[in-house]
Structure formats: structure tokens, C-alpha cells
Design a protein around this motif. Structure first.
Motif, PDB file in Angstrom:
ATOM      1  N   THR A 296       0.828  -1.204   0.000  1.00 29.09           N
ATOM      2  CA  THR A 296       0.000   0.000   0.000  1.00 29.09           C
ATOM      3  C   THR A 296       0.862   1.253   0.000  1.00 29.09           C
ATOM      4  O   THR A 296       0.561   2.242  -0.676  1.00 29.09           O
ATOM      5  CB  THR A 296      -0.922   0.002   1.235  1.00 29.09           C
ATOM      6  OG1 THR A 296      -1.800  -1.126   1.177  1.00 29.09           O
ATOM      7  CG2 THR A 296      -1.752   1.282   1.292  1.00 29.09           C
ATOM      8  N   GLU A 297       1.970   1.205   0.746  1.00 29.78           N
ATOM      9  CA  GLU A 297       2.855   2.377   0.804  1.00 29.78           C
ATOM     10  C   GLU A 297       3.380   2.732  -0.580  1.00 29.78           C
ATOM     11  O   GLU A 297       3.409   3.911  -0.963  1.00 29.78           O
ATOM     12  CB  GLU A 297       4.021   2.085   1.743  1.00 29.78           C
ATOM     13  CG  GLU A 297       5.016   3.238   1.859  1.00 29.78           C
ATOM     14  CD  GLU A 297       6.202   2.895   2.731  1.00 29.78           C
ATOM     15  OE1 GLU A 297       7.067   3.771   2.929  1.00 29.78           O
ATOM     16  OE2 GLU A 297       6.286   1.734   3.202  1.00 29.78           O
ATOM     17  N   VAL A 300       0.511   4.178  -2.782  1.00 32.15           N
ATOM     18  CA  VAL A 300       0.213   5.564  -2.399  1.00 32.15           C
ATOM     19  C   VAL A 300       1.330   6.480  -2.881  1.00 32.15           C
ATOM     20  O   VAL A 300       1.088   7.595  -3.366  1.00 32.15           O
ATOM     21  CB  VAL A 300       0.037   5.677  -0.870  1.00 32.15           C
ATOM     22  CG1 VAL A 300      -0.052   7.147  -0.449  1.00 32.15           C
ATOM     23  CG2 VAL A 300      -1.221   4.935  -0.430  1.00 32.15           C
ATOM     24  N   ARG A 382      -6.132   7.861  -4.058  1.00 32.45           N
ATOM     25  CA  ARG A 382      -5.239   7.781  -2.896  1.00 32.45           C
ATOM     26  C   ARG A 382      -6.018   7.447  -1.634  1.00 32.45           C
ATOM     27  O   ARG A 382      -5.592   6.606  -0.822  1.00 32.45           O
ATOM     28  CB  ARG A 382      -4.500   9.115  -2.743  1.00 32.45           C
ATOM     29  CG  ARG A 382      -3.353   9.110  -1.760  1.00 32.45           C
ATOM     30  CD  ARG A 382      -2.673  10.479  -1.752  1.00 32.45           C
ATOM     31  NE  ARG A 382      -1.443  10.470  -0.991  1.00 32.45           N
ATOM     32  CZ  ARG A 382      -1.370  10.613   0.314  1.00 32.45           C
ATOM     33  NH1 ARG A 382      -2.491  10.799   1.018  1.00 32.45           N
ATOM     34  NH2 ARG A 382      -0.203  10.583   0.941  1.00 32.45           N
ATOM     35  N   THR A 383      -7.159   8.097  -1.468  1.00 32.85           N
ATOM     36  CA  THR A 383      -8.004   7.840  -0.306  1.00 32.85           C
ATOM     37  C   THR A 383      -8.491   6.398  -0.294  1.00 32.85           C
ATOM     38  O   THR A 383      -8.524   5.738   0.753  1.00 32.85           O
ATOM     39  CB  THR A 383      -9.206   8.795  -0.299  1.00 32.85           C
ATOM     40  OG1 THR A 383      -8.743  10.143  -0.282  1.00 32.85           O
ATOM     41  CG2 THR A 383     -10.100   8.554   0.906  1.00 32.85           C
ATOM     42  N   LEU A 385      -7.044   3.798  -1.491  1.00 30.21           N
ATOM     43  CA  LEU A 385      -5.949   2.901  -1.090  1.00 30.21           C
ATOM     44  C   LEU A 385      -5.753   2.882   0.423  1.00 30.21           C
ATOM     45  O   LEU A 385      -5.319   1.870   0.991  1.00 30.21           O
ATOM     46  CB  LEU A 385      -4.646   3.344  -1.764  1.00 30.21           C
ATOM     47  CG  LEU A 385      -4.487   3.001  -3.242  1.00 30.21           C
ATOM     48  CD1 LEU A 385      -3.295   3.752  -3.838  1.00 30.21           C
ATOM     49  CD2 LEU A 385      -4.301   1.496  -3.437  1.00 30.21           C
ATOM     50  N   LEU A 386      -6.065   3.979   1.074  1.00 29.93           N
ATOM     51  CA  LEU A 386      -5.838   4.081   2.510  1.00 29.93           C
ATOM     52  C   LEU A 386      -7.008   3.569   3.331  1.00 29.93           C
ATOM     53  O   LEU A 386      -6.933   3.540   4.563  1.00 29.93           O
ATOM     54  CB  LEU A 386      -5.539   5.541   2.880  1.00 29.93           C
ATOM     55  CG  LEU A 386      -4.232   6.104   2.293  1.00 29.93           C
ATOM     56  CD1 LEU A 386      -4.115   7.593   2.570  1.00 29.93           C
ATOM     57  CD2 LEU A 386      -3.025   5.356   2.851  1.00 29.93           C
ATOM     58  N   SER A 390      -3.341  -1.867   5.660  1.00 27.38           N
ATOM     59  CA  SER A 390      -2.292  -1.758   4.638  1.00 27.38           C
ATOM     60  C   SER A 390      -1.870  -3.143   4.166  1.00 27.38           C
ATOM     61  O   SER A 390      -1.799  -4.083   4.948  1.00 27.38           O
ATOM     62  CB  SER A 390      -1.075  -1.016   5.198  1.00 27.38           C
ATOM     63  OG  SER A 390      -1.417   0.311   5.534  1.00 27.38           O
TER      64      SER A 390
END
Length: 427
Positions: A296-297, A300, A382-383, A385-386, A390
């Protein structure tokens, strides 16, 4: 590289201290003063504005559904079936023109009666279903040329639930894409080298994961029937575009074209309505698959890089200006050492301060920044994915593997860098 000029001042709105890189906009993180000083670019094409508005609307709705726990998994619905039916009808019209042209041509063979048939065939020819024409000058890497790159692509493809690609092309765009070509559906991956060069190794895996996931996530718009019909409709709409500053005769032609142009615009808008939700879902799902492959990092981080691709474009245009100002001798020097272009580009992107990323994120919320009209706004991606836990990386690379891939891309890096200097950056 230029020395970074640090500036410090007080916010004229709230009085908070502002410290900023002199190369970028000075803004206040407390009250958002001057966060978006530029006038948003207004698209001249009405269809493009409509598509972006629809894209933002569908993107927000899908994000709300995902946040509420809904699944992103693609599914066939009434909209997809109707879009497919419209696409078949479009191709049916083209086929009717061909058959009518052939019939008139045979019937009037050897005389003036052949003219209507030739006209119908001439109209049908540019409307025929066809794929995207690829620039012949783009470097092409086959499996024998880049076994390590293909092995990485295959590994990522396995993680996202699909197979690898048949061909890798490299171009000068700050972008990447995939497509299936021809009746056999040969898979093509196009890597924009400027984008590839500014990503970290894990972000590159995220990029591959996102693109390869499009082969398995049910994006109706990417299908052969719908995509070719869309291009045919766009061609028709272009043919009926009114002539600017027309003469008397052209003004009459413009008037006669109003009804068919409005009809085609309506069909294109309807096709957008029917396919954009599936396209948005496909993008969100591809982002999730990218996170599963690279973490996830990393996914993003890829979104953040997409927010500042304009800065990469500016840096490459600066290289073009540098070559032009240096004259023939300077241009030859740059062409002789093209790897320096990529080194300067990476250094420039590495120097972008975090508060510029944050400003771009806030501007994105205001304007709805997106890669193009078919993508959800980047801040929504982006949102999304968060949301939730994670994901760890399923595919990782070490320095040796990255070095081997870099060696395989060395020839393409030279070719693309020289083209940027010689022809100018237009990506």
C-alpha cells in the motif's frame, strides 16, 4: 542543479509562519492561503469537460461505496450490456456503408453509377474498426532483449491474477499503459521512460501491477468492440465539427451538420455514462491490485508521484531549452551523454519538498486532478488505497535485479533521451 532558495514569511491571512522552497508556490498549510493561485485550465472541448465531470461524479460515488464496505470486483450489468449493444450498432452502420458501397459499385460498374458506391466506401474507410497506431520510432523490447524485465512483469502479473505481456515498448511520455492488439489479443505494455525513471523500485512494481490488472478487472471500455466503436464515433464527431470563420458556403455546411453533430455528441455522452462507472471501478480495482503486488505504501507513493508529473515535464522541457541555448555543439554534447538527462531528472524530482506534495494533494481535492478523463480524481484513488488495512508487498526486488533491468533498458534510455533533446518533449 540549481541551489534551492528557502524563503520565510508570515501568512497575510492568519499570520502563521510560511517556509517554502523558492522554486514552488508559497502557501499556508494552516488556512490554505495561496494554495491554488493559478486559474484552473479550462478544456476547450465540451466533450472533454463532460467526461471529466462524469469521471469525478462516478469516482466519488464508488469511493463512498468502498468506504461503506462494498466490493470493487467488476461485474456485468445492464449498462455494460447496453454499451456493448450500442458499439455493435456503430459497427453495423459502418458495415452497412461498406455493403451499400460495394452494391452500388457493382451495379454501376463501368459508368457514372460507380461514383455513389465509391463515395460510400470512402466514408466507411476511416470509420472502420481499428486499433491505436503506435509510433514506429518507439524502442521495442522483446523477451530475448530484456529477460529480467519480462520476468518481473510475469511475476507481478501472477500476483494480480493474469498473464504477462507479449511486447514491451518504451516512449517519452510521463505515463504507462497496456492494450490488447489484433484479433489474437497480443498484449502490449508501454512504459513511459520519464515516469519509470522517477519512481522507486517498489513504485515501479505498483505501476506494473496497476497496468497489468486492467487485463483482468472487466473494464468494458478496454474491450475490443467498445473501444473501436468509441474511436469510430469520435471520428464521426470530428468530421461534423463546424468550420471556424466560415465562408458563405461553409456556413451552410455548418448548419447542415448541426443535427448529426448533436446526435453523435449525444451517443458519445450516453456511451460515457454507460461505461465510465465500469472504467472507474476498474481503476480503483487496479490500484488495489497494485497495492497487493508492491504494498500500500508503494501504491500511495505512486499516486503522489502522479500529482507532480507536471514538474517532471518542466524539467524535461528545461533539458530541451538547455540544448537549444547551447547551440549545435552543446546539443551534440548532450546527445553524446544522454544518461545525464535522466540523472538530472531524478535529482530534480528527489528535491521536491514534502509540502509541495501536500499542496498538490489539496489542489487535487479542489480541482479534481486526474491522469485523464477516464480516471477517478487522483486524491480519491489515494483515499481509496488508505481505506482498510495496509497490504504488504508480494513482489520485491533487490539492487542486483534492478541493475540488470537498468542494463536491459540502457539502449532505450539513450534513444528516448536523444529524441527528447532532438524533437522536444511533448509527453
Amino acid at each position: 542543479m540549481r541551489t534551492v532558495e528557502e524563503i520565510s514569511r508570515s501568512c497575510p491571512e492568519c499570520g502563521a509562519e510560511i517556509r517554502a522552497d523558492g522554486r514552488y508556490v508559497a502557501w499556508c498549510a494552516v488556512c490554505d492561503w495561496n494554495v491554488d493561485p493559478e486559474t484552473p485550465h479550462q478544456q476547450q472541448d465540451r466533450m472533454e469537460r463532460v467526461r471529466r465531470a462524469l469521471s469525478s461524479r462516478h469516482g466519488e460515488k464508488l469511493l463512498a461505496e468502498v468506504t461503506a464496505g462494498a466490493s470493487l470486483r467488476a461485474r456485468r450489468d445492464a449498462s455494460s450490456l447496453l454499451a456493448f449493444a450500442i458499439a455493435l450498432a456503430v459497427h453495423g452502420v459502418t458495415l452497412a456503408l461498406v455493403l451499400g458501397g460495394v452494391w452500388l459499385l457493382v451495379r454501376g460498374w463501368g459508368g457514372v453509377g460507380m461514383v455513389p458506391g465509391l463515395l460510400l466506401l470512402a466514408v466507411a474507410w476511416p470509420l472502420r474498426p481499428r486499433g491505436v497506431r503506435l509510433p514506429e520510432a518507439d524502442p521495442v523490447l522483446h523477451r530475448d532483449d530484456a529477460p529480467e524485465l519480462y520476468a518481473l512483469v510475469d511475476e507481478v502479473a501472477g500476483v494480480v491474477g493474469t498473464r504477462g505481456v507479449d511486447e514491451v515498448r518504451v516512449d517519452a511520455k510521463v505515463n504507462a499503459s497496456v492494450m490488447a492488439r489484433g484479433v489474437r489479443g497480443r498484449r502490449l505494455l508501454t512504459l513511459g521512460l520519464p515516469l519509470w525513471e522517477i519512481l522507486t523500485p517498489q513504485q515501479r512494481i505498483a505501476l506494473l501491477g496497476h497496468e497489468l490488472a486492467h487485463f483482468s478487472n472487466g473494464d468494458t471500455r478496454q474491450g475490443l468492440v467498445v473501444s473501436t466503436a468509441y474511436r469510430s464515433l469520435t471520428t464521426w464527431h470530428y468530421y461534423f465539427t463546424p468550420t471556424a470563420e466560415p465562408s458563405a458556403l461553409e456556413m451552410l455546411v455548418n448548419l447542415l451538420c448541426i443535427v448529426p453533430r448533436l446526435f453523435l455528441q449525444g451517443v458519445l455522452t450516453l456511451l460515457d455514462h454507460l461505461t465510465l462507472r465500469a472504467a472507474q471501478r476498474a481503476e480503483y480495482l487496479a490500484d488495489r491490485e497494485a497495492a497487493g503486488a508492491a504494498s500500500t505504501e508503494a501504491a500511495v507513493g505512486l499516486m503522489d508521484r502522479l500529482l507532480v508529473t507536471d514538474s517532471a515535464a518542466v524539467a524535461l522541457r528545461r533539458e530541451v531549452s538547455r540544448a537549444a541555448l547551447a547551440g549545435p555543439r552543446g546539443a551534440r554534447t548532450i546527445e553524446a551523454e544522454p544518461q545525464e538527462i535522466w540523472e538530472r531528472l531524478r535529482a530534480h524530482m528527489a528535491s521536491i519538498p514534502e509540502y509541495e506534495y501536500e499542496r498538490q494533494r489539496r489542489v487535487g481535492v479542489r480541482r479534481g486532478h486526474s491522469v485523464d478523463a477516464t480516471h477517478p480524481p487522483t486524491h480519491l484513488r489515494r483515499t481509496c488505497l488508505l481505506v482498510g488495512p495496509s497490504a504488504p508487498a508480494a513482489v520485491v526486488t533487490d539492487d542486483e535485479r534492478q541493475l540488470r533491468i537498468a542494463v536491459e533498458l540502457a539502449g532505450a534510455r539513450v534513444t528516448v533521451a536523444r529524441r527528447i533533446v532532438r524533437d522536444g518533449f511533448v509527453g
